[in-house]
Design a protein around this motif. Structure first.
Motif, PDB file in Angstrom:
ATOM      1  N   ARG A  90      -7.877  -8.039  42.149  1.00  0.00           N
ATOM      2  CA  ARG A  90      -6.463  -7.706  42.153  1.00  0.00           C
ATOM      3  C   ARG A  90      -6.122  -8.514  40.599  1.00  0.00           C
ATOM      4  O   ARG A  90      -6.781  -9.415  39.956  1.00  0.00           O
ATOM      5  N   TRP A  91      -4.956  -7.789  39.960  1.00  0.00           N
ATOM      6  CA  TRP A  91      -4.450  -8.284  38.736  1.00  0.00           C
ATOM      7  C   TRP A  91      -3.175  -9.070  39.048  1.00  0.00           C
ATOM      8  O   TRP A  91      -2.283  -8.477  40.111  1.00  0.00           O
ATOM      9  N   LEU A 128      -0.041  -9.786  43.453  1.00  0.00           N
ATOM     10  CA  LEU A 128      -1.333  -9.414  43.158  1.00  0.00           C
ATOM     11  C   LEU A 128      -1.352  -7.848  43.348  1.00  0.00           C
ATOM     12  O   LEU A 128      -1.134  -7.410  44.448  1.00  0.00           O
ATOM     13  N   LEU A 129      -1.996  -7.224  42.356  1.00  0.00           N
ATOM     14  CA  LEU A 129      -1.847  -5.711  42.426  1.00  0.00           C
ATOM     15  C   LEU A 129      -3.516  -5.118  42.340  1.00  0.00           C
ATOM     16  O   LEU A 129      -4.361  -5.724  41.587  1.00  0.00           O
ATOM     17  N   PRO A 130      -3.597  -4.303  43.459  1.00  0.00           N
ATOM     18  CA  PRO A 130      -4.881  -3.551  43.374  1.00  0.00           C
ATOM     19  C   PRO A 130      -5.001  -2.558  42.185  1.00  0.00           C
ATOM     20  O   PRO A 130      -3.982  -2.299  41.339  1.00  0.00           O
ATOM     21  N   ILE A 131      -6.190  -1.842  41.836  1.00  0.00           N
ATOM     22  CA  ILE A 131      -6.301  -1.137  40.661  1.00  0.00           C
ATOM     23  C   ILE A 131      -5.571  -0.019  40.771  1.00  0.00           C
ATOM     24  O   ILE A 131      -4.855   0.379  39.718  1.00  0.00           O
ATOM     25  N   ALA A 132      -5.173   0.800  41.918  1.00  0.00           N
ATOM     26  CA  ALA A 132      -4.292   1.743  42.048  1.00  0.00           C
ATOM     27  C   ALA A 132      -2.849   1.482  41.420  1.00  0.00           C
ATOM     28  O   ALA A 132      -2.362   2.313  41.008  1.00  0.00           O
ATOM     29  N   GLU A 133      -2.413   0.404  41.784  1.00  0.00           N
ATOM     30  CA  GLU A 133      -1.183   0.122  41.268  1.00  0.00           C
ATOM     31  C   GLU A 133      -0.999  -0.322  39.810  1.00  0.00           C
ATOM     32  O   GLU A 133      -0.210   0.034  39.033  1.00  0.00           O
ATOM     33  N   VAL A 134      -1.936  -0.695  39.503  1.00  0.00           N
ATOM     34  CA  VAL A 134      -2.199  -1.188  37.791  1.00  0.00           C
ATOM     35  C   VAL A 134      -2.360   0.130  37.252  1.00  0.00           C
ATOM     36  O   VAL A 134      -1.422   0.395  36.106  1.00  0.00           O
ATOM     37  N   VAL A 135      -3.096   1.284  37.666  1.00  0.00           N
ATOM     38  CA  VAL A 135      -3.119   2.547  37.169  1.00  0.00           C
ATOM     39  C   VAL A 135      -1.807   3.124  37.020  1.00  0.00           C
ATOM     40  O   VAL A 135      -1.291   3.630  35.978  1.00  0.00           O
ATOM     41  N   ILE A 192       1.066   1.552  36.960  1.00  0.00           N
ATOM     42  CA  ILE A 192       2.207   0.933  36.072  1.00  0.00           C
ATOM     43  C   ILE A 192       1.830   1.225  34.567  1.00  0.00           C
ATOM     44  O   ILE A 192       2.734   1.287  33.829  1.00  0.00           O
ATOM     45  N   VAL A 193       0.629   1.184  34.440  1.00  0.00           N
ATOM     46  CA  VAL A 193       0.288   1.302  32.699  1.00  0.00           C
ATOM     47  C   VAL A 193      -0.089   2.726  32.206  1.00  0.00           C
ATOM     48  O   VAL A 193      -0.144   2.958  31.317  1.00  0.00           O
ATOM     49  N   GLY A 194      -0.526   3.596  33.393  1.00  0.00           N
ATOM     50  CA  GLY A 194      -0.686   4.981  33.021  1.00  0.00           C
ATOM     51  C   GLY A 194      -2.269   5.138  32.220  1.00  0.00           C
ATOM     52  O   GLY A 194      -2.376   6.282  31.447  1.00  0.00           O
ATOM     53  N   LEU A 195      -3.031   4.147  32.403  1.00  0.00           N
ATOM     54  CA  LEU A 195      -4.371   4.306  32.132  1.00  0.00           C
ATOM     55  C   LEU A 195      -5.265   4.542  33.166  1.00  0.00           C
ATOM     56  O   LEU A 195      -4.978   4.140  34.458  1.00  0.00           O
ATOM     57  N   GLY A 196      -6.525   5.042  32.962  1.00  0.00           N
ATOM     58  CA  GLY A 196      -7.504   5.548  33.980  1.00  0.00           C
ATOM     59  C   GLY A 196      -8.143   4.140  34.627  1.00  0.00           C
ATOM     60  O   GLY A 196      -8.059   3.120  33.683  1.00  0.00           O
ATOM     61  N   GLU A 197      -8.609   4.110  35.703  1.00  0.00           N
ATOM     62  CA  GLU A 197      -9.303   2.804  36.332  1.00  0.00           C
ATOM     63  C   GLU A 197     -10.481   2.529  35.291  1.00  0.00           C
ATOM     64  O   GLU A 197     -10.575   1.571  35.206  1.00  0.00           O
ATOM     65  N   SER A 198     -11.417   3.399  34.866  1.00  0.00           N
ATOM     66  CA  SER A 198     -12.584   2.985  34.071  1.00  0.00           C
ATOM     67  C   SER A 198     -11.927   2.171  32.872  1.00  0.00           C
ATOM     68  O   SER A 198     -12.618   1.308  32.045  1.00  0.00           O
ATOM     69  N   THR A 199     -10.919   2.814  32.091  1.00  0.00           N
ATOM     70  CA  THR A 199     -10.184   2.313  30.924  1.00  0.00           C
ATOM     71  C   THR A 199      -9.868   1.003  31.088  1.00  0.00           C
ATOM     72  O   THR A 199      -9.983   0.093  30.373  1.00  0.00           O
ATOM     73  N   ILE A 200      -9.001   0.553  32.432  1.00  0.00           N
ATOM     74  CA  ILE A 200      -8.695  -0.664  32.863  1.00  0.00           C
ATOM     75  C   ILE A 200      -9.737  -1.731  32.883  1.00  0.00           C
ATOM     76  O   ILE A 200      -9.657  -2.884  32.293  1.00  0.00           O
TER      77      ILE A 200
END
Length: 69
Positions: A51-52, A13-20, A22-30
């Protein structure tokens, strides 16, 4: 009740910071894409913890790569 699966590893399970990262998008976009259904939905673990699922994020990346062709 939570059931353990011994034949496979637990999902990561990934926190938003790790998702950012990995995917290269900003938090608000995610968050917006998750809300609209064009990005995996997060799991709400508690009032302040979301988490994701890493496999779902990785699949989204793979699909994005496949679409570029």
């Amino acid at each position: 009740m939570y059931e353990q699966h011994t034949n496979r590893s637990a999902p990561r399970l990934l926190p938003i910071a790790e998702v950012v990262q990995i995917v290269g998008l900003g938090e608000s976009t995610i968050w917006e894409r998750s809300r609209l259904g064009s990005f995996p939905k997060p799991i709400k673990l508690s009032m302040r913890t979301t988490r994701w699922v890493s496999a779902e994020v990785e699949q989204w990346v793979a699909e994005a790569i496949a679409r570029r062709a």
